[in-house]
Enzyme design. Sequence first.
Site, short mmCIF file in Angstrom:
data_model
loop_
_atom_site.label_atom_id
_atom_site.label_comp_id
_atom_site.label_asym_id
_atom_site.label_seq_id
_atom_site.Cartn_x
_atom_site.Cartn_y
_atom_site.Cartn_z
N SER A 160 20.38 36.46 49.85
CA SER A 160 20.86 35.22 50.12
C SER A 160 20.60 35.16 51.78
O SER A 160 20.27 36.00 52.36
CB SER A 160 22.42 35.51 50.01
OG SER A 160 22.98 34.43 50.57
N TYR A 164 30.16 40.59 50.17
CA TYR A 164 28.98 39.77 49.84
C TYR A 164 27.76 39.90 50.62
O TYR A 164 26.49 40.24 50.57
CB TYR A 164 29.44 38.45 49.53
CG TYR A 164 28.04 37.41 49.19
CD1 TYR A 164 27.98 37.39 47.72
CD2 TYR A 164 27.25 36.56 49.83
CE1 TYR A 164 27.08 36.56 47.30
CE2 TYR A 164 26.29 36.05 49.37
CZ TYR A 164 26.26 35.69 47.83
OH TYR A 164 25.22 34.95 47.29
#
Length: 264
Positions: free
Chosen positions: A146, A159
């Site tokens: 990401s 995350y």
Amino acid sequence: MQGNSLKGKTSLVTGSTSGIGLGIARKLAAQGSNIVFNGFGDLKEIEALQAGVRDEFGVQTAYHNADMSKPAEIEAMMKFAAERFGAVDVMVNNAGIQHVANVEDFPVEKWDAILAINLSSAFHTTRLALPAMKARNWGRIINIASVHGLVGSAQKSAYVAAKHGIVGLTKVTALENAHTGVTCNAICPGWVLTPLVQKQVDARAAQQGMSNDDAKKSLLAEKQPSGEFVTPEQLGDLAVFLCSDAASQVRGVAWNMDGGWVAQ
Ligand code: NAD
């Protein structure tokens, strides 16, 4: 784009019953690759999804329901793929979840689940896929990280930690196999409108009393200069490129496709 650059090869895409994983699986199938699907969902819908891919692209498919937070189930899935198709040639580590909260409020069980699903699962699939890839001297490991593997955002501690971790795992895997035909790279998407992000759009709409459309625009405006979502199809095309001969010297990169997010 349809072709046969992966004809006869097998790709296993974790978390491919939805969103980005499904987009990538479809693009790999469009190049002739057999697909092992994985992820949660209604079994009838997953069968229909597989039948669609078989009909549209003339490839074989299979499905394994391993929970990516459970190493024993990951081992069972890898064994299943090898028994069914001989070996996994393209391993796409995509399954992932999100939870949003400040560090001091972050539920411990969510931290553990995010680290297990978004990071440790890729260690397990990689260690289990590598021996057969090295034996054939060809393989592609593609980790869906990401932009949060490159930069941080508030309230996403687990995350961001997991995604920075998978970028590190990508580099080490690439280096350990640099003298072989096995490459490992990460793809770092910005905002993609999938169920994972729709939840964040919904939360924003509810908190700020906005329409769904305005919440999407405001989400994009904060981080993604293009003002447009990246699509699963675009990410699938990048995965196909990373599988190509042209990408055989692309090793250990974290390639962002993010509408300019990380350029700021
Ligand atoms: P999604 O929610 O649409 O899909 C997630 C997939 O993972 C589903 O198939 C789901 O069933 C599967 N999954 C979830 N938990 C699992 C588990 N324990 N075991 C097996 N499968 C499991 O999400 P998405 O947006 O397509 O996300 C896919 C990946 O892309 C994730 O790693 C995510 O972090 C990453 N990503 C997404 C965005 C975005 O904007 N959507 C941006 C950057 C990175």
